[in-house]
Scaffold this motif. Structure first.
Motif, short mmCIF file in Angstrom:
data_model
loop_
_atom_site.label_atom_id
_atom_site.label_comp_id
_atom_site.label_asym_id
_atom_site.label_seq_id
_atom_site.Cartn_x
_atom_site.Cartn_y
_atom_site.Cartn_z
N LYS A 68 5.97 -1.92 -8.31
CA LYS A 68 4.79 -1.59 -7.51
C LYS A 68 4.72 -0.11 -7.17
O LYS A 68 3.70 0.36 -6.65
CB LYS A 68 4.79 -2.42 -6.23
CG LYS A 68 4.67 -3.92 -6.47
CD LYS A 68 4.75 -4.70 -5.16
CE LYS A 68 4.65 -6.20 -5.40
NZ LYS A 68 4.75 -6.97 -4.12
N MET A 69 5.80 0.63 -7.43
CA MET A 69 5.83 2.05 -7.12
C MET A 69 5.14 2.86 -8.20
O MET A 69 5.01 2.41 -9.35
CB MET A 69 7.28 2.52 -6.96
CG MET A 69 8.01 1.90 -5.78
SD MET A 69 9.77 2.35 -5.68
CE MET A 69 9.65 4.13 -5.43
N ARG A 70 4.71 4.05 -7.86
CA ARG A 70 4.18 4.98 -8.85
C ARG A 70 5.26 5.26 -9.90
O ARG A 70 6.45 5.34 -9.56
CB ARG A 70 3.79 6.30 -8.18
CG ARG A 70 2.70 6.22 -7.14
CD ARG A 70 2.60 7.54 -6.39
NE ARG A 70 2.40 8.66 -7.30
CZ ARG A 70 1.26 9.34 -7.45
NH1 ARG A 70 0.20 9.00 -6.72
NH2 ARG A 70 1.16 10.34 -8.30
N THR A 71 4.88 5.45 -11.13
CA THR A 71 5.87 5.71 -12.17
C THR A 71 6.50 7.09 -12.02
O THR A 71 7.56 7.34 -12.61
CB THR A 71 5.25 5.58 -13.56
OG1 THR A 71 4.13 6.48 -13.67
CG2 THR A 71 4.80 4.15 -13.83
N ASP A 72 5.87 7.99 -11.24
CA ASP A 72 6.47 9.30 -11.01
C ASP A 72 7.13 9.40 -9.64
O ASP A 72 7.56 10.48 -9.22
CB ASP A 72 5.42 10.40 -11.16
CG ASP A 72 4.28 10.29 -10.14
OD1 ASP A 72 4.21 9.27 -9.41
OD2 ASP A 72 3.44 11.22 -10.06
N ALA A 73 7.23 8.28 -8.92
CA ALA A 73 7.80 8.29 -7.58
C ALA A 73 9.32 8.37 -7.62
O ALA A 73 9.96 8.00 -8.61
CB ALA A 73 7.37 7.04 -6.81
N VAL A 74 9.88 8.84 -6.52
CA VAL A 74 11.34 8.86 -6.38
C VAL A 74 11.73 8.00 -5.19
O VAL A 74 11.00 7.92 -4.19
CB VAL A 74 11.90 10.29 -6.22
CG1 VAL A 74 11.52 11.14 -7.42
CG2 VAL A 74 11.42 10.94 -4.94
N ASP A 88 0.84 -1.21 0.00
CA ASP A 88 0.00 0.00 0.00
C ASP A 88 0.87 1.25 0.00
O ASP A 88 0.55 2.24 -0.68
CB ASP A 88 -0.92 0.00 1.21
CG ASP A 88 -2.08 -0.98 1.08
OD1 ASP A 88 -2.35 -1.44 -0.06
OD2 ASP A 88 -2.72 -1.30 2.10
N LEU A 89 1.96 1.23 0.75
CA LEU A 89 2.87 2.37 0.77
C LEU A 89 3.43 2.63 -0.62
O LEU A 89 3.45 3.77 -1.10
CB LEU A 89 3.98 2.13 1.79
CG LEU A 89 5.02 3.23 1.98
CD1 LEU A 89 5.57 3.18 3.41
CD2 LEU A 89 6.20 3.10 1.01
N LEU A 90 3.89 1.57 -1.28
CA LEU A 90 4.50 1.73 -2.60
C LEU A 90 3.49 2.25 -3.61
O LEU A 90 3.85 3.04 -4.50
CB LEU A 90 5.07 0.39 -3.08
CG LEU A 90 6.21 -0.18 -2.24
CD1 LEU A 90 6.60 -1.56 -2.75
CD2 LEU A 90 7.41 0.74 -2.23
N ALA A 91 2.25 1.85 -3.50
CA ALA A 91 1.23 2.28 -4.45
C ALA A 91 0.88 3.75 -4.30
O ALA A 91 0.46 4.40 -5.27
CB ALA A 91 -0.03 1.42 -4.29
N GLN A 92 1.07 4.30 -3.09
CA GLN A 92 0.61 5.65 -2.81
C GLN A 92 1.72 6.71 -2.81
O GLN A 92 1.49 7.86 -3.18
CB GLN A 92 -0.09 5.69 -1.45
CG GLN A 92 -1.34 4.85 -1.36
CD GLN A 92 -1.97 4.90 0.02
OE1 GLN A 92 -1.86 5.90 0.73
NE2 GLN A 92 -2.62 3.81 0.41
#
Length: 313
Positions: free
Chosen positions: A222-228, A193-197
């Motif tokens: 599983k991470m957002r494509t715009d996440a860092v 859930d953390l990775l998705a958000q």
């Protein structure tokens, strides 16, 4: 009594120890294993950072050793079982460099979200990438996900909340009923859930068997494509090749790494021509101020231990 210091330490703390002990201070000893083994032969104390491998072999060469001081908090370079078997006390500088690491995380997150701070070479050449760099993101209303919620994670959360981040955390070692969640205003989530958000994911876990390659290709996907992603914890937690592939393919927004599976990196490492990437040489926890705090704490504790005083940390 003799103390060997094999990596750099603040001068004032070294001087303090020299007033009471026979001190061998040589920051280059870490790169001279034969000399280090000879030096510890009659030592009661050993002070290291992260590069000195306090292995069973080194400990065997130090039959009189009573205490190992760690100028930092990670203990993966120290054979803890071998120390315990010998009743050698291991003292990390818990908390002394937390502020430095937390500020590094926040600075890296801001740089990667905004994007424009990596444009110096372009602007100096006379290019003007204003349109391309006008889509940077602010911290307000973004989600910071902390993987690990110990002391450094909690301080990072406090700094991030001051900038408008909503902070969530994953830490299976802390039950949902623990007061720390309400006290800090941080929401506990599962890792998925953390990775998705999260717009920013920062790692604050030790390198142990369960965390080795925790962030592999499957986890990164599983991470957002715009996440860092920011790793100030330990090399080996992130699969470096998988991270480089994700950044090149645009499946991740950016990353900052201060720690690596092999340090220093080899010249044929995975990161050549990888975009939106910040690499630093394991210095997140090292500032002028934190070095002074860490060195003073370890000087006090190692010296006190050898004098038979009760530990204060």
């Amino acid at each position: 009594m003799r103390i060997i210091i094999s990596e750099f330490m603040d001068t004032a703390a070294v001087t303090q120890l020299q007033n009471d002990f026979d001190v061998v201070y040589d920051p280059a000893l870490v790169d001279k294993p034969d000399e280090l083994h000879a030096a510890v032969a009659d030592a009661q104390g050993l002070i290291v950072r992260n590069r000195t491998q306090v292995s069973a072999q080194l400990l065997a060469a130090a039959p009189a050793l009573k205490v190992v001081g760690r100028l930092g908090v990670g203990l993966d370079n120290i054979d803890m079982k071998a120390c315990a078997d010998r009743d050698i006390k291991v003292i990390p500088a818990t908390g002394a460099n937390s502020r430095a690491v937390a500020e590094y995380v926040i600075a890296s997150a801001m740089m990667l979200l905004r994007g424009g701070f990596l444009s110096t070479a372009d602007v100096a050449r006379g290019d003007w990438p204003r349109a391309r760099l006008s889509e940077g993101r602010e911290c307000g209303e973004k989600i910071l996900g902390l993987v690990g919620f110990g002391g450094i994670g909690r301080l990072t959360a406090s700094l991030a909340q001051g900038l408008g981040f909503t902070v969530v955390a994953y830490d299976p070692g802390i039950p949902g009923s623990a007061p720390v969640w309400a006290e800090t205003g941080v929401r506990q989530l599962s890792l998925d859930d953390l990775l998705a958000q999260a717009h920013v994911v920062s790692l604050h876990v030790p390198l142990i068997e369960s965390t080795r390659n925790l962030f592999d290709a499957t986890t990164l996907a599983k991470m957002r494509t715009d996440a860092v992603l920011i790793n100030t914890a330990r090399g080996g937690i992130v699969d470096e090749s998988a991270l480089a592939d994700a950044l090149r393919a645009g499946r991740l927004g950016g990353a900052a790494l201060d720690v690596f599976g092999q340090e220093p990196l080899k010249t044929d490492n995975a990161f050549a021509d990888v975009p939106n990437l910040i690499l630093t040489p394991h210095i997140a926890g090292v500032t002028a101020e934190s070095n002074q705090r860490v060195s003073q704490m370890i000087a006090d504790e190692v010296g006190g231990c050898l004098k038979g005083q009760a530990p204060r940390v």
